[in-house]
Design an enzyme around this catalytic site. Structure first.
Site, PDB file in Angstrom:
ATOM      1  CG  ASN A  15      30.554  23.414  48.006  1.00 45.96           C
ATOM      2  OD1 ASN A  15      29.859  23.248  49.005  1.00 45.96           O
ATOM      3  ND2 ASN A  15      30.681  24.594  47.393  1.00 45.96           N
ATOM      4  CE  LYS A  17      27.985  25.063  44.967  1.00 41.44           C
ATOM      5  NZ  LYS A  17      27.912  25.955  43.839  1.00 41.44           N
ATOM      6  CG  HIS A 102      32.018  28.732  47.527  1.00 40.19           C
ATOM      7  ND1 HIS A 102      30.920  29.296  46.935  1.00 40.19           N
ATOM      8  CD2 HIS A 102      32.336  27.634  46.797  1.00 40.19           C
ATOM      9  CE1 HIS A 102      30.576  28.550  45.885  1.00 40.19           C
ATOM     10  NE2 HIS A 102      31.415  27.538  45.786  1.00 40.19           N
ATOM     11  CD  GLU A 104      27.347  29.067  45.718  1.00 40.43           C
ATOM     12  OE1 GLU A 104      27.223  28.311  46.696  1.00 40.43           O
ATOM     13  OE2 GLU A 104      27.429  28.648  44.545  1.00 40.43           O
ATOM     14  CD  GLU A 174      34.802  26.684  43.244  1.00 38.74           C
ATOM     15  OE1 GLU A 174      34.422  25.559  42.923  1.00 38.74           O
ATOM     16  OE2 GLU A 174      34.235  27.375  44.098  1.00 38.74           O
ATOM     17  N   GLY A 180      27.822  26.595  38.718  1.00 36.66           N
ATOM     18  CA  GLY A 180      26.407  26.267  38.642  1.00 36.66           C
ATOM     19  C   GLY A 180      25.727  26.724  37.357  1.00 36.66           C
ATOM     20  CB  SER A 220      30.007  23.841  35.131  1.00 28.87           C
ATOM     21  OG  SER A 220      29.051  24.814  35.526  1.00 28.87           O
TER      22      SER A 220
END
Ligand code: PGA
Length: 262
Positions: A15, A17, A102, A104, A174, A180, A220
């Site tokens: 991904n 992003k 996701h 985010e 996730e 991240g 991560s």
């Protein structure tokens, strides 16, 4: 019931992003062609910003075992939705997978469970494979609410789908606190959450093994921890953010994951 997306596992998805426009995507594609990390014992997926999808598709479209995708879609086919991309358009540009929900999207852009449901349905209708992302925040984890949160997200997104439709999806666990941050869930944490999701997929599809829906771990992931994570129970693949931006590291993760599975 076999999953009718017939995806070889492990699945290693990158991904990107909001990184890499079309020129950078092309450079990545040319390097990954040299490294050629694909093989029939794994499935790779690259998920660039939508604007870079055509460039990637021109370089990598049709490579066996390599799927391309988008990070989000709108659930309507077309219309007055400035800034949005529909599932059909993504498909036309070379996507075969799409991330839905996701963290985010959920936490920065306020995406709701109901919107994830509409997006999963729209993806399936257009012939895209949805990768439904679920995961708890640190606060929810500390409050002992992991199962409650991830099952709520899973149930909401798959509400109203037939077992055959669920069998065409992928799920990604996730944990938000691991994305991240450099903090990875332990293989044991991952196995625990994946086991919870697998049990619910079994209930929803009425099949042992949850219709073979692959469950990816993300947060991560890197070339050093990939093998241990993929070896955990019910971890069928990895969703990689930061470490998917360099061809060498994405290829190393794919290799580590496939080797650990053999
Ligand atoms: P990360 O991102 O690997 O950079 O933690 C994972 C993701 O958000 O899919």
């Amino acid at each position: 019931m076999q999953p009718d997306n017939s995806i070889a596992t492990p699945v290693i998805a990158g991904n990107w992003k909001m990184n890499k426009g079309p020129s950078a995507a092309r450079l990545f594609a040319r390097r990954i062609r040299e490294l050629a990390p694909w093989s029939d014992d794994r499935t790779l997926a690259l998920i660039p910003p939508a604007i870079s999808l055509t460039a990637l598709a021109e370089e990598l479209g049709g490579v066996e075992g390599m799927l391309l995708g988008v990070q989000d879609i709108h659930w309507q086919e077309k219309g007055a939705f400035t800034g949005e991309t529909s599932a059909g358009m993504a498909r036309d540009a070379g996507a075969s997978v799409v991330l839905v929900g996701h963290s985010e999207r959920r936490h920065i852009f306020g995406e709701t469970d109901e919107e994830t449901r509409l997006k999963v349905k729209a993806a399936l209708t257009a012939g895209l494979i949805p990768i439904l992302c679920v995961g708890e925040t640190e606060e929810e984890r500390e409050a002992g609410r992991v199962a409650e949160v991830i099952l709520r997200q899973l149930d909401a997104a798959f509400e109203g789908l037939t077992p055959e439709e669920i069998a065409r999806c992928l799920v990604a666990y996730e944990p938000v606190w691991a994305i991240g941050t450099g903090k990875t869930a332990t293989p044991r944490d991952a196995a625990n959450a994946h086991g919870i999701l697998k049990d619910r997929l079994e209930e929803l599809t009425g099949t042992r093994g949850g219709a073979g829906v692959p469950i990816l771990y993300g947060g991560s992931v890197n070339a050093e921890n990939a093998a241990d994570l993929i070896a955990a129970d019910n971890v069928d693949g990895l969703l990689v953010g930061g470490a998917s931006l360099e061809p060498e590291s994405f290829a190393a993760i794919a290799e580590a994951a496939a080797t650990a599975r053999r």
